[in-house]
Design a protein around this motif. Structure first.
Motif, PDB file in Angstrom:
ATOM      1  N   UNK A 200       0.830  -1.204   0.000  1.00 42.49           N
ATOM      2  CA  UNK A 200       0.000   0.000   0.000  1.00 42.49           C
ATOM      3  C   UNK A 200       0.862   1.250   0.000  1.00 42.49           C
ATOM      4  N   UNK A 201       1.923   1.251   0.799  1.00 43.55           N
ATOM      5  CA  UNK A 201       2.800   2.418   0.844  1.00 43.55           C
ATOM      6  C   UNK A 201       3.453   2.670  -0.510  1.00 43.55           C
ATOM      7  N   UNK A 202       3.828   1.611  -1.218  1.00 41.03           N
ATOM      8  CA  UNK A 202       4.432   1.777  -2.540  1.00 41.03           C
ATOM      9  C   UNK A 202       3.421   2.350  -3.529  1.00 41.03           C
ATOM     10  N   UNK A 203       2.180   1.879  -3.448  1.00 42.23           N
ATOM     11  CA  UNK A 203       1.135   2.416  -4.325  1.00 42.23           C
ATOM     12  C   UNK A 203       0.911   3.891  -4.042  1.00 42.23           C
ATOM     13  N   UNK A 204       0.877   4.244  -2.751  1.00 43.31           N
ATOM     14  CA  UNK A 204       0.693   5.647  -2.381  1.00 43.31           C
ATOM     15  C   UNK A 204       1.847   6.491  -2.891  1.00 43.31           C
ATOM     16  N   UNK A 205       3.074   5.990  -2.753  1.00 45.15           N
ATOM     17  CA  UNK A 205       4.238   6.730  -3.220  1.00 45.15           C
ATOM     18  C   UNK A 205       4.191   6.944  -4.729  1.00 45.15           C
ATOM     19  N   UNK A 206       3.698   5.948  -5.459  1.00 45.79           N
ATOM     20  CA  UNK A 206       3.626   6.059  -6.920  1.00 45.79           C
ATOM     21  C   UNK A 206       2.448   6.919  -7.362  1.00 45.79           C
ATOM     22  N   UNK A 207       1.350   6.875  -6.593  1.00 51.91           N
ATOM     23  CA  UNK A 207       0.147   7.599  -6.992  1.00 51.91           C
ATOM     24  C   UNK A 207       0.249   9.080  -6.683  1.00 51.91           C
TER      25      UNK A 207
END
Length: 635
Positions: free
Chosen positions: A316-323
């Motif tokens: 989830x943190x990686x998705x947030x960082x990318x989004x």
């Protein structure tokens, strides 16, 4: 002494990590020691929760003579054990290791990361069924469900109508479930207006406990929706009211690591909603996303400031960082606001990723951040990942003013947090300075009172409702301030030194999934003595009601009066006692403190010293991963 043996002797490797490297040496005696050490570190990285190991930031081991990163990369490039494929291409099956830039992976975990990124980008680029006719939803219905169109809940609803992938993030009580209930009504209304069948909707969460909480919250939200005069009651009746674990959703195959549903056998749903996404590890999220059929919607809900998954990855943190940030203050309709204040938003660098920097400055981290991205990854943009962040909290009662405390913990502001704890101005917040034993005289009575009440309860449903009144949360499993020993001492305080193992009122925590029993990791039960004098362990049943089991028939379990913060994720309690260790340990982090505090509904007790709290808030529970970088680059 070789570098490999030195690492093993100093405890930087597990036996299985050392054995992997030794196997490579036996198969090819000419394998350089630097390659063997790197292979062992890549294996050990998975046990530490990372997707791989960063060669520029090896672990701190006394007397270790680490190779220069450039020389280390060259040795790995030259090794037959290491694949170096293009970032978007699969690695050769015969190579156990994959090198991308300074990140060295076990091949399986590199493939999980690559496949997950590709399938998330697939969803982000897709248009779901009926999306082009979003204006078919009656304006009056949209306005009734989302009267404040400029707020995040309405934005999330509009994105859900148009997008195959949507990520909704926010802290506890920010209205994520309310948003989901209302946007699902819109999806049903959209299909009806277009003359299509009602979408098949699945609700899921990582654990049985989290799934049950999700279902309970959704049922409450549906009950509120039914009071809206503008809403056709048949739309509410069509909403799902049950949730399941991700393992049950995907279909476990006994004795095998794969699921019944995968890319070749996709899930039979049109919309899949996953709560507590921060708890989902890399392999499980990969398998879930691969099983989402073309044309379907995937909606992920979670709090990126919580602890990452127990297993490898911080998806989830990686998705947030990318989004990136798509933040609007949420203001849920028909939900009474509690006294919690709106926390200040901030940027977050949640994953140690080659293309990220630490936005928190020079704070120590659990895992180092890889310094350079792989040179073979083109800097082209991927399909944007739709994300909406909700910021206003509503879960806590008027008796608990948790907002400022949670914000200080989340932001790593140790001085502010300690000032708030000592100031005595926050209702429901109690600080026990330096307390290492919550069972001492001053705190013993209030700590045990909620559980002593179970002694006079005979009805299982009532007992299970009381079971969530209080919980001791710890950073450790073992030791004087660990969950195991505290559980034993609490049980002795409640039932005596000569107690039965399963005494009346004992709380149980299931620690493994058992599909035969319908019990899952994280489920909470309570032991009650029946009419015949025998003890029965009672658990909540899916869809309501209770189920009883003979304690000897249960899957693996332990006591539940005290548990680790990791085990408490996805749950909430009236009163939380956060017991910190006497001294700083590497498992402490600001994410752990934040997660523990935000489990409380009415009161929170913090037990520990200034030094330990400050050390915890100075540390990130970061994970080494390349997922955010992959998500920012084109397929």
């Amino acid at each position: 002494m070789s570098l490999l043996d030195l690492l093993y002797r100093h405890g930087a490797l597990r036996t299985v990590d050392h054995a992997l490297a030794q196997s490579l040496r036996r198969l090819d005696p000419d394998t350089p020691d630097a390659v063997l050490a790197a292979a062992a570190l890549a294996s050990n990285a998975i046990a530490l929760g990372h997707a791989g190991v960063d060669l520029t930031r090896p672990p701190e081991v006394a007397d270790a003579n680490w190779p220069e990163p450039a020389a280390w990369r060259a040795a790995l490039h030259a090794s037959g054990w290491v694949a170096t494929p293009d970032a978007r291409e699969p690695a050769a099956a015969e190579t156990p290791l994959v090198l991308e830039g300074d990140l060295l992976y076990l091949r399986r975990y590199r493939e999980y990361e690559r496949r997950l990124a590709a399938h998330l980008q697939r969803l982000a680029a897709q248009t779901p069924a009926g999306a082009m006719a979003a204006d078919a939803v009656p304006e009056a219905l949209f306005d009734a469900l989302f009267p404040q169109r400029d707020h995040a809940q309405a934005r999330a609803a509009r994105l859900a109508l148009q997008s195959a992938l949507l990520v909704i993030t926010g802290g506890p009580g920010t209205g994520k479930t309310t948003t989901i209930a209302r946007l699902l009504v819109l999806l049903l209304a959209q299909a009806r207006a277009q003359g299509r069948r009602a979408p098949r909707i699945a609700l899921a969460a990582p654990t049985g406990r989290a799934a049950e909480r999700m279902a309970q919250s959704l049922r409450k939200a549906i009950a509120q929706l039914q009071e809206l005069a503008e809403l056709d009651p048949t739309l509410c009746a069509a909403l799902p009211q049950q949730a399941r674990t991700l393992h049950r959703l995907l279909g476990t195959v006994p004795g095998r690591p794969r699921f019944r549903h995968d890319a070749d056998h996709p899930l039979p749903f049109d919309a899949i909603v996953v709560d507590e996404a921060s708890m989902v590890d890399l392999p499980l999220m990969c398998k879930l996303v691969e099983a989402v059929p073309d044309g379907a919607r995937l909606i992920l809900l979670g709090d990126p400031d919580q602890l990452p998954s127990v297993e490898a990855g911080d998806v989830l943190a990686a998705i947030v960082a990318a989004a990136g940030e798509e933040t609007v203050a949420a203001k849920p309709a028909a939900v009474p606001a509690a006294a919690a204040t709106e926390p200040a938003r901030r940027a977050r660098a949640p994953v140690a990723d080659p293309a990220q920097t630490d936005l928190f400055g020079a704070a120590p981290v659990l895992a180092p951040t890889p310094s350079t991205p792989p040179s073979d990854v083109p800097a082209t943009e991927s399909p944007r990942l739709p994300r909406v962040h909700l910021t206003r909290g509503y879960r806590q009662a008027d008796s608990l003013d948790l907002g400022p405390l949670a914000s200080a913990a989340r932001d790593g502001e140790a001085n502010e947090l300690l000032a708030l704890l000592r100031g005595g101005r926050l209702s429901g917040v109690h600080f026990h300075d330096g307390l290492a034993d919550p069972l001492v005289a001053d705190t013993r009575v209030p700590l045990l009172a909620p559980w002593r009440a179970l002694a006079g309860i005979e009805d299982p449903a009532t007992a299970l409702a009381l079971a969530d009144r209080a919980r001791v949360l710890t950073a450790l499993r073992e030791g004087p301030q660990g969950a195991f020993q505290l559980n034993a001492r609490i049980e002795e305080a409640l039932a005596g030194a000569q107690r039965e193992r399963y005494f009346h009122g004992r709380l149980l925590l299931v620690t493994e999934n058992s599909y035969r029993h319908g019990l899952f990791n994280g489920d909470i039960g309570v032991c009650l003595r029946g009419d015949g004098g025998a003890i029965v362990a009672w658990f909540a049943a899916t869809g309501g009601g209770v189920r009883g089991f003979h304690p000897a028939a249960l899957p693996a379990h332990g006591g539940a009066f005290a548990m680790t913060v990791h085990k408490a994720q996805g749950s909430e309690y009236d009163t939380v006692w956060l017991q910190l260790p006497r001294q700083d340990v590497r498992t402490l982090s600001r994410e752990l403190v934040y997660t523990a505090l935000t489990r409380a509904r009415q009161a929170v007790h913090v037990c520990g010293s200034d030094a330990v709290l400050a050390a915890a808030l100075a540390r990130h529970a970061q994970r080494v991963s390349g997922l955010a970088r992959r998500l920012r680059t084109a397929r």
